[in-house]
Structure formats: structure tokens, C-alpha cells
Design an enzyme around this catalytic site. Structure first.
Site: not given
Length: 260
Positions: A88, A178, A237
Site C-alpha cells: 500500500s 496530525d 487489500h
């Protein structure tokens, strides 16, 4: 430099280079520990925590050129060239590395991702992790129960909770949420890197996944002319977690088979 977990070869085969594994978004080297040990039967295997994940440094960017630069630094420090496996996000970083510094890579395994921009977004999982009540949390089972309110899939919860440090007081996520949220467009995107990697490349996908569509093959072959394609039946996946033994066998046959 990135945090590295190394699994020395059980019975070293001097004809094989070391293998470097790069995990996907929200993952860590810990997710790959069992597979790495098994693949270290004949070569050393190094698994990294990608930037802003696990024990690796925090940084303001999660771009693929920057992540590829991190991998290049690891390979240069440990000894080039290496075989590289990425899943990924880690697969995109590995592709970027191979396209820009191909002399560091012998063979490439890309697990369930293509060199294209995707339209999906993963920020809902960031919201779920941020929303987890960490007060008085001491056990993974309790964390799982609380997280089930926002993430119903038990397999996904188990994956995410591997990045929760329960020994810290209060517990903390080993993820720079963040920055990952801010950089999400880059993570699901693709920088449009040109060039070619002329080494053998395996695009190994889950048969139930839609991340590597047939219409992507032209773009893949333009960048990786020695591409090979294989699917794992019954896997999506997270193919390495859903079919680990079949995944290991496919990787081993490819890396140990075709000549470079």
C-alpha cells in the site's frame, strides 16, 4: 534514520541480497514480524517503521519522494542493492525509490497498490483513533471494545491497535495523526514520477481487492516493463494478513526464482 527491525538469515544464501519491507498507512514493523521471520530463512530481512509511524522520527511531510529518500538511506547504510517489498503506502514509496534510485533495488514486490492516484480517503480512521477514550485504559481488549463503536471490523481494529502504546500513561498512538491527516492527499495520490525501473517487479494483489484494476496495467508496464502479476484467492487489500502463508510463498518464489 528510520527505526529498523532486523531478522538475520537462518541459513544464509550468499547469492541472495537482503530484503527490505515497507509497511502501509497506519502500520508498523510489528505488523510484519511473523512474515519477516519466515522470509529470513535464507536472507536477512529488515523491516522499517515508516516516518510518522512506530518508533521512527516525526516529520512534517509524508510525500513519496521523502519516504523513498528514507528507504534509500536505510539501504545505503545496510548495504545495496536489496530486494524491496512494500504494501500500500509502502508499496508506493518502494516504487518511487525504484524509479529514482534503481541501482539500490534488485527486485521489487508491490503488494496491492498501483502507481496511480486514488479517490478514497482514510481520514475516518484518524477520526476514530482520535476519538478513542484513553482514560483509564489498561488492556487491549478494553481498547478493542471501545474502538468497536466507530470501527466495526475486528480485523481492522486489531491492526490499528498494534500502534497503541498501552504502557504509556496515558496510552498514546505511535502515529503522527496530525501530519498523516494533513498529508492524506499526497498519501492517496501519486507524484507522477517518470522513468523506468528495469528490474523484475511483482504486483501481488488480493483477488477480492479493487486497488489494482486491469486498466492500470498500461501505466504499470510503462514504468515497470518487467512487471509480473499475481493474485491471492480469497484475499483483499490486507492480503499479507489474510493469507500470510500464501503471501510468503508467492514472495519467496518470485524473489528466489527469476534471474535479475
Amino acid at each position: 534514520m528510520l527505526a529498523i527491525t532486523t531478522y538475520p538469515a537462518t541459513v544464509p544464501d550468499p547469492s541472495l541480497p537482503d530484503l527490505l519491507i515497507a509497511h502501509g498507512l497506519f502500520g508498523s514493523a510489528r505488523n510484519w514480524s511473523v512474515i519477516a521471520r519466515h522470509l529470513a530463512d535464507s536472507r536477512a530481512v529488515h523491516v522499517v517503521d515508516m516516518r510518522n509511524h512506530g518508533q521512527s522520527p516525526r516529520a512534517p511531510s509524508q510525500s513519496y519522494p521523502d519516504m523513498a529518500g528514507d528507504l534509500a538511506e536505510v539501504i545505503a547504510a545496510l548495504g545495496a542493492p536489496m530486494d524491496v517489498l512494500g504494501h500500500s503506502m509502502g508499496g508506493k514509496a518502494a516504487m518511487q525509490l525504484a524509479l529514482t534510485e534503481g541501482d539500490l533495488v534488485r527486485k521489487l514486490v508491490i503488494a496491492d497498490i498501483a502507481p496511480v492516484a486514488y479517490s478514497h480517503d482514510q481520514t475516518q480512521y484518524i477520526d476514530a483513533m482520535r476519538g478513542l477514550d484513553l482514560n483509564g485504559l489498561t488492556s487491549r481488549s478494553e481498547a478493542d471494545r471501545r474502538l468497536s463503536a466507530t470501527i466495526p471490523d475486528p480485523a481492522l481494529r486489531a491492526f490499528f491497535l498494534q500502534s497503541l502504546d498501552l504502557k504509556a500513561q496515558p496510552p498514546v498512538w505511535r502515529l503522527n495523526l496530525d501530519v498523516l491527516e494533513d498529508q492524506m492527499p499526497l498519501i492517496v495520490g501519486w507524484p507522477g514520477t517518470l522513468g523506468q525501473f528495469t528490474g523484475h517487479t511483482l504486483f501481488l494483489t488480493g483477488a477480492l481487492s479493487h486497488y489494482v484494476k486491469p486498466e492500470y496495467r498500461e501505466a504499470i508496464r510503462s514504468l515497470f516493463p518487467k512487471s509480473h502479476f499475481a493474485k491471492l484467492p480469497g484475499a483483499g487489500h490486507w492480503l499479507h494478513a489474510e493469507r500470510p502463508r500464501e503471501f510468503e510463498q508467492a514472495v519467496r518464489v518470485f524473489l528466489n526464482g527469476l534471474s535479475a
